[in-house]
Write an enzyme that holds these catalytic residues in place. Structure first.
Site, short mmCIF file in Angstrom:
data_model
loop_
_atom_site.label_atom_id
_atom_site.label_comp_id
_atom_site.label_asym_id
_atom_site.label_seq_id
_atom_site.Cartn_x
_atom_site.Cartn_y
_atom_site.Cartn_z
N GLU A 1 0.58 -1.04 0.45
CA GLU A 1 0.38 0.19 0.66
C GLU A 1 0.75 1.35 0.14
O GLU A 1 0.95 1.76 0.93
CB GLU A 1 -0.76 0.29 1.49
CG GLU A 1 -1.71 -1.10 1.70
CD GLU A 1 -2.57 -1.18 1.93
OE1 GLU A 1 -2.85 0.03 3.07
OE2 GLU A 1 -3.51 -2.48 2.58
N ASN B 1 1.82 -4.47 -3.60
CA ASN B 1 1.03 -5.20 -3.22
C ASN B 1 0.00 -3.76 -2.87
O ASN B 1 0.64 -2.70 -1.87
CB ASN B 1 1.15 -6.37 -1.73
CG ASN B 1 -0.61 -6.32 -1.60
OD1 ASN B 1 -1.27 -7.23 -2.38
ND2 ASN B 1 -1.26 -6.62 -0.23
N HIS C 1 -10.19 -6.12 -2.10
CA HIS C 1 -11.41 -6.25 -1.47
C HIS C 1 -12.49 -5.51 -2.30
O HIS C 1 -12.36 -4.23 -2.76
CB HIS C 1 -10.64 -5.06 -0.07
CG HIS C 1 -9.82 -6.17 0.46
ND1 HIS C 1 -9.95 -6.94 1.35
CD2 HIS C 1 -8.32 -5.45 0.68
CE1 HIS C 1 -8.46 -7.34 1.96
NE2 HIS C 1 -7.69 -6.56 1.47
N GLU D 1 -5.79 -10.44 -1.66
CA GLU D 1 -6.36 -10.70 -0.56
C GLU D 1 -8.43 -9.90 -0.89
O GLU D 1 -9.10 -9.46 -0.74
CB GLU D 1 -5.96 -9.39 0.21
CG GLU D 1 -4.56 -9.57 0.54
CD GLU D 1 -4.56 -8.19 1.74
OE1 GLU D 1 -5.39 -7.40 1.58
OE2 GLU D 1 -2.93 -7.23 1.51
N ASP E 1 -12.08 -10.39 -1.03
CA ASP E 1 -13.53 -10.80 -0.65
C ASP E 1 -13.99 -10.27 -1.62
O ASP E 1 -13.66 -9.05 -1.92
CB ASP E 1 -13.03 -10.77 1.12
CG ASP E 1 -12.36 -9.32 1.23
OD1 ASP E 1 -11.98 -8.26 0.26
OD2 ASP E 1 -11.71 -8.86 2.55
#
Length: 678
Positions: free
Chosen positions: A337, A378, A413, A442, A444
């Site tokens: 990030e 990432n 996300h 990651e 979801d």
């Protein structure tokens, strides 16, 4: 005196769109969904209502506050527990649960809290303190920052699973700020007996094996125990530590490393022939304060000396962490990030002190420490154009300087309305030009599209929308599988998702397995399996298989699908195959294949047809749809808008049907030219 709890900083997801009318979908969930997810009644293992005039086992955490039975106010009955004379916000009531709480069992813990009269409103939390002789004390938050007033009672409730050996274990209530007096009442700790892990639903990793050799989940020590361990062994072949390898977990004090939780996860993976992704060396969050303090203990400013000190600390940390797990980590999220939403560098302490050199050196030192690991940068929201472009420019620049960046990791996300398939495809295409692999790191999908809504139940409409979004995204992933080397879900099952507590504490259902470890419609949408655990013929024989939000064998078909139509006499430069992939009362799933049988590519294609029995499309993937009455028009997506000679594109949809029959269309036109119907 006990220190305040460690605060776990959660990632932020932005770019959420307004809630769409997902509840209006025509999809009817199959009967197996409700049956599989029906939970047993909870078993209460600890409770306190203070009606007997005692503290019922609650004691004070500090040495100065008072914890006493009181008749001043009560949530129910006539008594509660009063907490007064606190000197620090963390002081308050605690309950010993060492002999009650069992490792690997998910408990729901709740308590009602009220501020004393005149105290106003303040944020409160419910947490667990645990320790083992000879190890560092740990503080695990169950719920935090819930506003509690002096005018009424507020319930703090959340779930917790113990994943570590302990010889001290308490549950406690504290305020996040201030030292006002407060009351607690009606404490409860319960669990729902676990359902057996399903063994007749196939395997996630098996179904996705034609696309990716690594299908992973984020875990903690508590999620590699009992039923979740069984679930992991069946469905995943890769793990990533959600928190156990971050800086605050491994080097809270300079030069003093703690690998207990990380070792537990790596050892479990090794024992079960699973790969491990490392997460993460460098992040602006969950980094101890000492990292950014100068030689005198003051907060760093941008000086040459501080830059040297900071980078030396970074090298020492990477050398230690990567060195310990050298050869056991398949990929590292080296930096995490590092960009703002507009694609510019995040103005973190790392960047303020060291500029881009912290990224350059982190990759260089990681390569030297573990030459065999894939090294990733990432970030989240890379489906957004400005951030995607910023990441492309950054990686392109650094690779041009010889920095060993092997991989771009996209967190993904998402929510039930966002991102679009076309934006996801654009992201994958953009980074393909960098000659790097890409990893979904990651994954979801939240059922919420804002940061404030809260539902008391997860409805069938939510499950439908969830399955639809997962399918749309995985259709893109599968179509571009050669660009992606692994896919990782951010959690094992809904109950251990970070979205249960961020951005607020609320019920969410973002993963493929529910809180009882049972499969959800999203699982079928991603895998293309049916309830018997076998792969459909289409999945086995095509390179880009159609998948179904509702498996056909899972629903009762009250009106049989009609037979395929005969080939018409048209002989245009295209061939269309239309099939009903699944059918249930009031709804069905359609599958349309368009093949270019001509001699030149077909660009910017639009396929049209007419329904005969009032069918209405509610969801469509791999394209965009407009429907006027019986007339349907489907245009290709950005990533499949051109059909090469002898190539085929596939479009799927969900639709309602209300007539006596569900006849297939008998004629199709592509860009105004009639097609052969097969």
């Amino acid at each position: 005196m006990n220190p305040p709890p460690r605060r776990r900083v959660r990632k932020v997801v932005v770019g959420l769109t307004a809630l769409a009318a997902t509840a209006a979908t025509a999809l009817v969930l199959p009967s197996f969904f409700t049956a599989a997810n029906a939970a047993a009644d909870p078993v209460v293992v600890k409770s306190a209502d203070f009606e007997d005039g005692t503290t019922q086992g609650f004691t004070r955490r500090g040495t100065v506050e008072t914890v006493a039975n009181s008749t001043t106010v009560a949530h129910a009955g006539s008594r509660s527990l009063a907490v007064s004379a606190r000197a620090s916000s963390w002081q308050g009531p605690q309950l010993d649960v060492l002999s009650t709480m069992q490792k690997g069992v998910r408990y729901t813990i709740s308590v009602w809290v009220r501020q004393a009269s005149g105290a106003g409103t303040a944020p409160y939390g419910l947490s667990v303190e645990r320790r083992l002789t000879g190890t560092t004390t740990a503080y695990d938050n169950i719920v935090r920052n819930v506003s509690v007033s002096d005018s009424g009672w507020t319930q703090l409730t959340g779930s917790y699973t113990l994943g570590n050996d302990v010889d001290f274990l308490t549950v406690y209530v504290e305020s996040q700020s201030g030292t006002f007096d407060f009351f607690i009442d009606d404490f409860s700790m319960s669990y729902v007996p676990a359902q057996p892990v399903q063994t007749n639903v196939g395997s996630l990793k098996g179904a996705l094996a034609p696309y990716w050799s690594q299908v992973g989940a984020a875990v903690s020590p508590s999620t590699i125990l009992a039923g979740k361990a069984d679930l992991l062994k069946i469905h995943y072949n890769s793990l990533v530590a959600g928190n156990a390898m971050k800086w605050d977990a491994t080097e809270k004090t300079e030069g003093v490393f703690s690998y207990g939780d990380a070792d537990t996860i790596v050892n479990f993976a090794t024992a079960n022939n699973m790969k491990v992704r490392g997460h993460t060396f460098v992040w602006h969050n969950q980094t101890p304060a000492w990292v950014f303090q100068d030689a005198n203990g003051a907060t760093m400013t941008a000086t040459a000396a501080n830059k040297t000190l900071l980078l030396n600390r970074l090298k020492a940390h990477i050398d230690a962490l990567a060195g310990r797990y050298k050869g056991k980590i398949s990929a590292w999220d080296v930096v995490n990030e590092v960009l703002n939403e507009d694609g510019t560098p995040r103005n973190s302490m790392w960047y303020q002190i060291a500029g881009l050199d912290y990224i350059r050196n982190a990759f260089t030192w990681a390569r030297a420490a573990d030459p065999g690991a894939v090294l990733c940068i990432n970030d989240y929201n890379l489906t957004v154009g400005s951030k995607r472009d910023g990441m492309y420019n950054l990686v392109n620049q650094l690779k041009g300087e010889g920095i060993p960046i092997d991989c771009v990791g996209s967190q993904m996300h998402n929510n039930i309305n966002w991102p679009t398939a076309s934006d996801t495809s654009a992201m994958l295409d953009k980074f393909a030009a960098l000659n790097v692999t890409q990893q979904i790191t990651e994954m979801d999908v939240s059922i919420y599209t804002d940061n404030t809504s809260s539902y008391t139940t997860v409805t069938d409409a939510h499950q439908t929308a969830l399955a639809t979004r997962y399918k749309a995204l995985f259709d893109v992933f599968k179509a571009k599988a050669s660009l992606i080397s692994s896919v990782t879900f951010w959690g094992v099952s809904d109950d251990d998702s970070w979205l249960q507590t961020w951005p607020i504490a609320r019920l969410d259902a973002p993963l493929l397995f529910d809180s009882q470890l049972q499969v959800k419609p999203a699982y079928w949408a991603v895998t293309g399996l049916n309830p018997s655990g076998t792969v459909t013929t289409a999945v086995a024989t095509t390179t880009r298989p159609p998948t179904s939000a509702v498996p056909t064998s899972a629903v009762a078909t009250t009106r049989p699908p009609t037979s395929a139509v005969a080939t018409t006499g048209s002989t245009g430069p295209c061939r269309v195959t239309y099939a009903v992939a699944g059918q249930w009362p009031s709804g069905f799933q359609g599958d349309v294949k368009v093949t270019n049988t001509g001699t030149t590519a077909i660009n910017n294609w639009t396929l049209t047809w007419t329904f005969a029995n009032g069918q209405t499309i509610s969801q469509l993937w791999n394209g965009s749809v407009t429907q006027s009455g019986a007339n349907v028009s489907v245009a290709g997506a950005a990533w499949n808008s051109s059909i090469a000679v002898n190539a085929t594109v596939n479009v799927g949809f969900l639709a309602s049907w209300n007539d006596a029959t569900n006849a297939r269309p008998t004629a199709f036109s592509l860009n105004g030219t009639a097609c052969t119907v097969a």
